[in-house]
Design an enzyme around this catalytic site. Structure first.
Site, PDB file in Angstrom:
ATOM      1  N   MET A 153      19.757   0.145 -40.654  1.00 26.79           N
ATOM      2  CA  MET A 153      18.713  -0.560 -39.895  1.00 26.79           C
ATOM      3  C   MET A 153      19.244  -0.918 -38.515  1.00 26.79           C
ATOM      4  SD  MET A 153      17.074  -3.068 -42.785  1.00 26.79           S
ATOM      5  CE  MET A 153      18.625  -3.502 -43.535  1.00 26.79           C
TER       6      MET A 153
ATOM      7  N   CYS B  15      21.543  -0.491 -36.464  1.00 29.52           N
ATOM      8  CA  CYS B  15      22.854   0.099 -36.206  1.00 29.52           C
ATOM      9  C   CYS B  15      23.685   0.232 -37.476  1.00 29.52           C
ATOM     10  CB  CYS B  15      23.594  -0.745 -35.166  1.00 29.52           C
ATOM     11  SG  CYS B  15      25.043   0.066 -34.473  1.00 29.52           S
TER      12      CYS B  15
ATOM     13  N   TYR C 185      27.804  -7.295 -45.995  1.00 31.92           N
ATOM     14  CA  TYR C 185      27.556  -6.636 -44.710  1.00 31.92           C
ATOM     15  C   TYR C 185      28.760  -6.803 -43.779  1.00 31.92           C
ATOM     16  CZ  TYR C 185      24.817  -5.898 -40.333  1.00 31.92           C
ATOM     17  OH  TYR C 185      24.330  -5.465 -39.135  1.00 31.92           O
TER      18      TYR C 185
ATOM     19  N   ASN D  14      15.455  -6.528 -43.227  1.00 27.27           N
ATOM     20  CA  ASN D  14      16.475  -7.530 -43.526  1.00 27.27           C
ATOM     21  C   ASN D  14      15.983  -8.904 -43.097  1.00 27.27           C
ATOM     22  OD1 ASN D  14      19.053  -9.161 -42.335  1.00 27.27           O
ATOM     23  ND2 ASN D  14      19.630  -7.973 -44.132  1.00 27.27           N
TER      24      ASN D  14
END
Length: 708
Positions: free
Chosen positions: A389, A391, A546, A412
């Site tokens: 998404m 990058c 992440y 997100n």
């Protein structure tokens, strides 16, 4: 001495402020409790003589209180504390004045440098930044629980994008561009029907991108493969028209030649539309749309040949660059490109290897594209290959009611990051203490992430029609709530992390690349991943781990910890923390070993991860770069190159960047000194702070972070 104010700005130490505060406290007590002017001066001198380079304003005030206590002036100390408290109430009532005024004066460096894609001097951009300061103020004082705001301010966690938290918008997404192009959409109350040609499809796509970017705060991605059918429509249209007009005059071979020429013009113009529209449009947040183009040649795709032509043209135009105001070709910041390596193009005799060779050539000069290995991604995502998404953030696999995987049209909800080195600093080498603190900090992150989720609950589709009513995410009715898209793993909520290297160095004494320390680093990663899975089971929400993309956060956490804990070798002394799981930039490691080592962490960090290597100027040695790309396909899911070649993005100068008499990087052609607009900043870690001169050598400048 420098003083760090509560808003993060730095000012020169001013002893008169201490004197004024003490005199006001003196005026508030009885004569017998007052101290002399000489004693006030002595306290101010004591603070001034601490010989520290930087002090927090709170530490200065604490020192004053300690000196009053030593003098036995308890009533005066009480008056001074009340004075501090009253001042705090004033600040709490409105903390935005100074930060907003400093934006207008272009002196708020923290905000100005936080997003390198925004020109903070421009009035249009300042509107967004001013609104962001108001949002951050209300977020800290009103919207977030006090303990979460405190954890953010102390650098225990980072509550990302507080400047947009006030609004009912989310982070990043994969636009369902196929649905919007095929079934039409609505923008600004106007119906946009399905395009009939490639160039119109390109134009509509860029308008959608701009509209979407204006109603969210993170990046967005578009899968280019949806354009293939429209290139075929153009070809069929050209063929039909030429047959109708010239069918009796030209042979079939001649007709096809004309069709091919017209299609090539259409293709070139359409891709140019994408590139120029994205770089000239400005969204409501004062920048070009933060968009990524996903370049993937899927086997079995009906339009794979058309998509091969489109991807080739995108890479060709990116290699050429885009002209700046001086007419010089430079590298545009957007769109970012992500190129997928698969069996048909991984430089092992595949049909589309010629496109990969062009991609490698483009990377050698323009940094992009980044590379995704379809082979490794299938291993990590249940056999699926899909775009990140914006990058770097990835969705988790999700199936619809028919059991089909769905990725486009998902998003997100937000990010909260954890400061791993700070936990290790507080643990002081005690592993039991480390894991206990780690557990507490992860609970903090969960609470903060739930604030993200709860802030979006109950939002109606009218807040962003392009997202919720007209296809980018969904096609809800007006007034309908978006809640079903927040639950059951449809969208993600991301736990970010910074500084695995420094954390491991503090706890194990060596880098996480050392075989004796790698198990500890992997345990840290697995613990975070296990918590995400546990939270997912407990709430039904799509938590993901992440690898945080916020490079500026690496400096923020390090700055806060240096102020709190002082200089710690190989940790706070560098001025930055290493991003996510990455190998520290100072380690002597080759590209292949770095990718191989980091790949084991990418597998755990399934909510988002990327690895990169620094390369020298490879434009005259593309074969070596192709070898690295082959290695990426077999060994790591997501990777990029940071080139070490000097290149000025202002004038296009392609030679060596000099060091001028003021010890600054300077382009010898246009005399640009903005490091953000020269590739020298990407040679290492992107450090943009103060440089210092290496006395031991001539013609060499060093960064406080590492040798350049």
């Amino acid at each position: 001495m420098k003083v760090i104010k509560r808003d993060g700005t730095t000012v020169d130490f001013d002893r008169t402020k201490i004197i004024i505060a003490l005199e006001k406290a003196n005026d508030a007590v009885d004569e017998c409790d007052k101290i002399s002017k000489e004693q006030i001066e002595n306290i101010a001198d004591f603070v001034a003589d601490t010989h520290k380079k930087r002090m927090l304003v709170e530490d200065i005030q604490d020192t004053v209180e300690e000196k009053l206590m030593e003098l036995g002036c308890y009533n005066l100390m009480k008056a001074y504390i009340i004075y501090r408290y009253n001042r705090a109430l004033v600040r709490r009532a409105n903390t935005t004045d100074d930060s907003i005024l400093s934006l207008i004066k272009n002196s708020n460096k923290d905000v100005m440098e936080e997003n390198s894609n925004k020109d903070a001097v421009m009035a249009a951009t300042q509107r967004d930044l001013i609104a962001g300061e108001v949002s951050k103020d209300l977020t800290r004082r009103v919207l977030l629980p006090e303990y979460i705001s405190k954890a953010h301010d102390e650098g225990a966690i980072h509550f990302h994008d507080a400047d947009y938290f006030l609004q009912p918008i989310f982070n990043c997404c994969l636009i369902n561009i196929g649905d919007m192009l095929d079934n039409g959409t609505v923008m600004n109350g106007k119906l946009i029907e399905s395009p009939k040609s490639f160039q119109v499809a390109c134009n509509v796509m860029t308008q959608i991108i701009a509209s979407v970017a204006s109603s969210q705060y993170g990046g967005q991605s578009v899968d280019i493969s949806h354009l293939g059918k429209y290139l075929r429509k153009s070809k069929e249209k050209f063929s039909k028209r030429i047959h109708e007009k010239l069918g009796d005059e030209l042979t079939e071979e001649q007709i096809q030649k004309v069709v091919k020429e017209r299609l090539a013009d259409e293709l070139r113009s359409g891709v140019q539309t994408i590139q120029y529209q994205i770089n000239t449009l400005m969204t409501t947040n004062g920048q070009s749309p933060f968009v990524t183009l996903f370049l993937y040649l899927r086997e079995g795709d009906e339009y794979i040949e058309e998509n091969a032509m489109i991807i080739e043209e995108i890479l060709r135009q990116r290699y050429q660059g885009i002209k700046n105001e001086k007419g010089v070709y430079v590298t545009p910041a957007f769109p970012k490109l992500v190129y997928v390596l698969d069996e048909n193009n991984c430089l092992k005799g595949g049909k589309y290897d010629y496109i990969t060779k062009l991609a490698v050539k483009c990377s050698s000069k323009r940094l992009y594209p980044d590379y995704i290995s379809a082979k490794k991604m299938r291993e990590n995502y249940e056999g699926n290959v899909f775009s990140p998404m914006g990058c770097r953030s990835f969705l988790s696999p999700w199936k619809d009611e028919e059991g089909n995987y769905k990725f486009e049209g998902r998003f997100n909800q937000g990010v909260v990051s954890i400061n791993l080195p700070q936990i290790a600093i507080l643990a002081k080498g005690d592993e039991d203490r480390f894991w206990s603190l780690f557990e507490e900090r992860l609970q903090l992150c969960f609470d903060a992430l739930m604030c993200r989720h709860n802030a979006l609950k109950g939002i109606i589709s009218d807040t962003s029609p392009v997202h919720w009513q007209y296809g980018a995410i969904a096609r809800l009715q007006k007034g309908e709530k978006i809640d079903k898209f927040l639950e059951n793993g449809y969208s993600t909520i991301s736990l970010g992390y910074i500084g695995l290297y420094e954390c491991t160095k503090l706890m194990c004494g060596v880098s996480h690349t050392d075989p004796t320390a790698t198990p500890f680093a992997l345990k840290v990663m697995k613990t975070m991943r296990e918590h995400c899975e546990k939270w997912k089971k407990e709430t039904g929400l799509g938590f993901g781990l992440y690898g945080t993309p916020a490079e500026s956060l690496c400096y923020r956490f390090a700055r806060i910890d240096k102020e709190r804990f002082g200089t710690i070798k190989d940790v706070t002394d560098k001025g930055y923390y290493t991003n996510s799981y990455h190998v520290d930039v100072r380690e002597d490691i080759d590209a292949f070993s770095k990718f191989k080592f980091e790949s084991q962490f990418q597998t755990i960090s399934s909510g988002g991860a990327i690895s990169y290597v620094e390369i020298p100027n490879m434009r005259h040695n593309l074969t070596a770069l192709e070898d690295v790309v082959k290695f990426i396909y077999d060994n790591i899911q997501y990777a990029e190159f940071n080139t070490k070649s000097d290149y000025c993005h202002v004038c296009g100068y392609d030679g060596e960047i000099i060091i001028n008499d003021n010890l600054e990087w300077e382009c010898p052609n246009c005399h640009n000194k903005d490091q953000r607009k020269m590739n020298v900043t990407r040679r290492t870690c992107g450090y943009l702070g103060e440089n210092f001169w290496n006395v031991g050598k001539t013609k060499e400048i060093k960064s406080r972070v590492l040798h350049l």
